[in-house]
Design a protein around this motif. Structure first.
Motif, PDB file in Angstrom:
ATOM      1  N   ASP A 101     101.034   9.299  30.035  1.00 26.95           N
ATOM      2  CA  ASP A 101     100.998   8.425  28.859  1.00 26.95           C
ATOM      3  C   ASP A 101      99.753   8.704  28.023  1.00 26.95           C
ATOM      4  OD1 ASP A 101     102.033   6.521  27.135  1.00 26.95           O
ATOM      5  OD2 ASP A 101     101.000   4.847  28.135  1.00 26.95           O
ATOM      6  N   ILE A 102      99.597   9.996  27.681  1.00 30.41           N
ATOM      7  CA  ILE A 102      98.464  10.434  26.876  1.00 30.41           C
ATOM      8  C   ILE A 102      98.983  11.245  25.691  1.00 30.41           C
ATOM      9  CG2 ILE A 102      96.807  10.421  28.774  1.00 30.41           C
ATOM     10  CD1 ILE A 102      97.223  13.434  29.114  1.00 30.41           C
ATOM     11  N   GLY A 103      98.134  11.471  24.728  1.00 34.80           N
ATOM     12  CA  GLY A 103      98.505  12.263  23.558  1.00 34.80           C
ATOM     13  C   GLY A 103      98.650  13.736  23.899  1.00 34.80           C
ATOM     14  N   LEU A 104      99.254  14.464  22.985  1.00 32.13           N
ATOM     15  CA  LEU A 104      99.479  15.893  23.215  1.00 32.13           C
ATOM     16  C   LEU A 104      98.178  16.685  23.341  1.00 32.13           C
ATOM     17  CD1 LEU A 104     102.595  16.710  20.997  1.00 32.13           C
ATOM     18  CD2 LEU A 104     102.454  16.638  23.498  1.00 32.13           C
ATOM     19  N   LEU A 105      97.153  16.284  22.605  1.00 31.17           N
ATOM     20  CA  LEU A 105      95.873  17.000  22.705  1.00 31.17           C
ATOM     21  C   LEU A 105      95.249  16.817  24.096  1.00 31.17           C
ATOM     22  CD1 LEU A 105      93.871  18.817  21.320  1.00 31.17           C
ATOM     23  CD2 LEU A 105      92.750  16.789  20.388  1.00 31.17           C
ATOM     24  N   ASP A 106      95.240  15.580  24.584  1.00 29.63           N
ATOM     25  CA  ASP A 106      94.733  15.340  25.942  1.00 29.63           C
ATOM     26  C   ASP A 106      95.607  16.044  26.977  1.00 29.63           C
ATOM     27  OD1 ASP A 106      92.567  13.820  25.130  1.00 29.63           O
ATOM     28  OD2 ASP A 106      93.678  11.924  25.249  1.00 29.63           O
ATOM     29  N   ALA A 107      96.916  16.029  26.757  1.00 32.77           N
ATOM     30  CA  ALA A 107      97.834  16.715  27.666  1.00 32.77           C
ATOM     31  C   ALA A 107      97.580  18.219  27.648  1.00 32.77           C
ATOM     32  CB  ALA A 107      99.275  16.416  27.294  1.00 32.77           C
ATOM     33  N   LEU A 108      97.240  18.745  26.478  1.00 31.47           N
ATOM     34  CA  LEU A 108      96.945  20.167  26.361  1.00 31.47           C
ATOM     35  C   LEU A 108      95.720  20.534  27.197  1.00 31.47           C
ATOM     36  CD1 LEU A 108      97.605  22.907  25.080  1.00 31.47           C
ATOM     37  CD2 LEU A 108      96.161  22.235  23.138  1.00 31.47           C
ATOM     38  N   ILE A 109      94.723  19.667  27.218  1.00 30.25           N
ATOM     39  CA  ILE A 109      93.526  19.920  28.030  1.00 30.25           C
ATOM     40  C   ILE A 109      93.890  19.959  29.510  1.00 30.25           C
ATOM     41  CG2 ILE A 109      91.287  18.952  28.755  1.00 30.25           C
ATOM     42  CD1 ILE A 109      91.088  17.903  25.797  1.00 30.25           C
ATOM     43  N   VAL A 110      94.705  19.000  29.949  1.00 29.89           N
ATOM     44  CA  VAL A 110      95.160  18.984  31.339  1.00 29.89           C
ATOM     45  C   VAL A 110      95.982  20.239  31.622  1.00 29.89           C
ATOM     46  CG1 VAL A 110      96.600  17.777  33.035  1.00 29.89           C
ATOM     47  CG2 VAL A 110      95.094  16.464  31.511  1.00 29.89           C
ATOM     48  N   ASP A 111      96.883  20.565  30.696  1.00 28.08           N
ATOM     49  CA  ASP A 111      97.748  21.731  30.859  1.00 28.08           C
ATOM     50  C   ASP A 111      96.933  23.015  30.936  1.00 28.08           C
ATOM     51  OD1 ASP A 111     100.199  22.979  31.180  1.00 28.08           O
ATOM     52  OD2 ASP A 111     100.885  22.628  29.125  1.00 28.08           O
ATOM     53  N   ILE A 112      95.933  23.145  30.075  1.00 24.18           N
ATOM     54  CA  ILE A 112      95.079  24.336  30.089  1.00 24.18           C
ATOM     55  C   ILE A 112      94.338  24.452  31.421  1.00 24.18           C
ATOM     56  CG2 ILE A 112      92.985  25.364  29.094  1.00 24.18           C
ATOM     57  CD1 ILE A 112      94.090  24.452  26.334  1.00 24.18           C
ATOM     58  N   ALA A 113      93.885  23.326  31.963  1.00 25.63           N
ATOM     59  CA  ALA A 113      93.211  23.350  33.265  1.00 25.63           C
ATOM     60  C   ALA A 113      94.162  23.862  34.350  1.00 25.63           C
ATOM     61  CB  ALA A 113      92.688  21.960  33.622  1.00 25.63           C
ATOM     62  N   PHE A 114      95.409  23.370  34.319  1.00 26.64           N
ATOM     63  CA  PHE A 114      96.400  23.861  35.275  1.00 26.64           C
ATOM     64  C   PHE A 114      96.663  25.351  35.055  1.00 26.64           C
ATOM     65  CE2 PHE A 114      97.697  19.436  36.168  1.00 26.64           C
ATOM     66  CZ  PHE A 114      97.883  19.513  37.540  1.00 26.64           C
ATOM     67  N   VAL A 115      96.748  25.758  33.798  1.00 25.86           N
ATOM     68  CA  VAL A 115      97.012  27.163  33.480  1.00 25.86           C
ATOM     69  C   VAL A 115      95.893  28.060  34.001  1.00 25.86           C
ATOM     70  CG1 VAL A 115      97.159  28.841  31.596  1.00 25.86           C
ATOM     71  CG2 VAL A 115      98.542  26.778  31.530  1.00 25.86           C
ATOM     72  N   VAL A 116      94.648  27.674  33.763  1.00 26.83           N
ATOM     73  CA  VAL A 116      93.518  28.485  34.230  1.00 26.83           C
ATOM     74  C   VAL A 116      93.574  28.611  35.750  1.00 26.83           C
ATOM     75  CG1 VAL A 116      90.998  28.574  34.450  1.00 26.83           C
ATOM     76  CG2 VAL A 116      92.048  28.038  32.244  1.00 26.83           C
ATOM     77  N   PHE A 117      93.785  27.485  36.428  1.00 31.64           N
ATOM     78  CA  PHE A 117      93.886  27.518  37.879  1.00 31.64           C
ATOM     79  C   PHE A 117      95.019  28.444  38.308  1.00 31.64           C
ATOM     80  CE2 PHE A 117      96.187  26.117  41.644  1.00 31.64           C
ATOM     81  CZ  PHE A 117      95.201  26.263  42.616  1.00 31.64           C
TER      82      PHE A 117
END
Length: 147
Positions: A101-117
């Protein structure tokens, strides 16, 4: 080419090991509840497992068609990992935003962290998997060779 059974073993083992590492790490880094992160990770792992099978099948067919072998050089391993994660990132972004339940920008940060990992993890896992379970079609020297 890898068999269907081998592709399933690869996809499932990749996701199980990835979940065991990424879930507590993401909960800690983002200060989220482990249960909430676990459900999100399970959704992502399910999506990734399906994408893993489809993507690797397409990648190997393309590689075989263009090069005559499924052998991966170091450059191809980088291309493989980056293109896999980019495709999954596009699909997972709206799920992250919805579930947390967060905005797309915050979700993008989470997604990028998963992507880097997962970029690092995918590279290491696939190389290890190819070493432990070599693809007979890839040739004898492919599992330990860097080019």
């Amino acid at each position: 080419m890898r068999t269907t059974k081998d592709r399933i073993r690869q996809a499932i083992s990749f996701e199980v090991i990835g979940l065991l590492i990424s879930t507590p790490l993401a909960a800690f880094v983002f200060g989220l509840d482990l249960g909430e992160t676990g459900v999100l990770a399970a959704i992502g792992a399910t999506m990734a497992t399906l994408w893993n099978y489809i993507f690797n099948l397409m990648f190997d067919h393309g590689l075989k068609r263009f090069t005559g072998t499924t052998r991966k050089t170091l450059k191809l391993r980088f291309l493989h990992a980056i293109s896999f994660e980019f495709g999954l990132m596009l699909a997972f972004l709206p799920v992250i935003a919805w579930w947390l339940d967060i905005g797309l920008l915050d979700a993008l940060i989470v997604d990028i962290a998963f992507v880097v990992f997962y970029l690092v993890y995918a590279f290491v896992f696939t190389w290890c998997y190819d070493t432990v379970f070599p693809d007979n079609d890839a040739g004898p020297a492919s599992t330990n060779q860097i080019r």
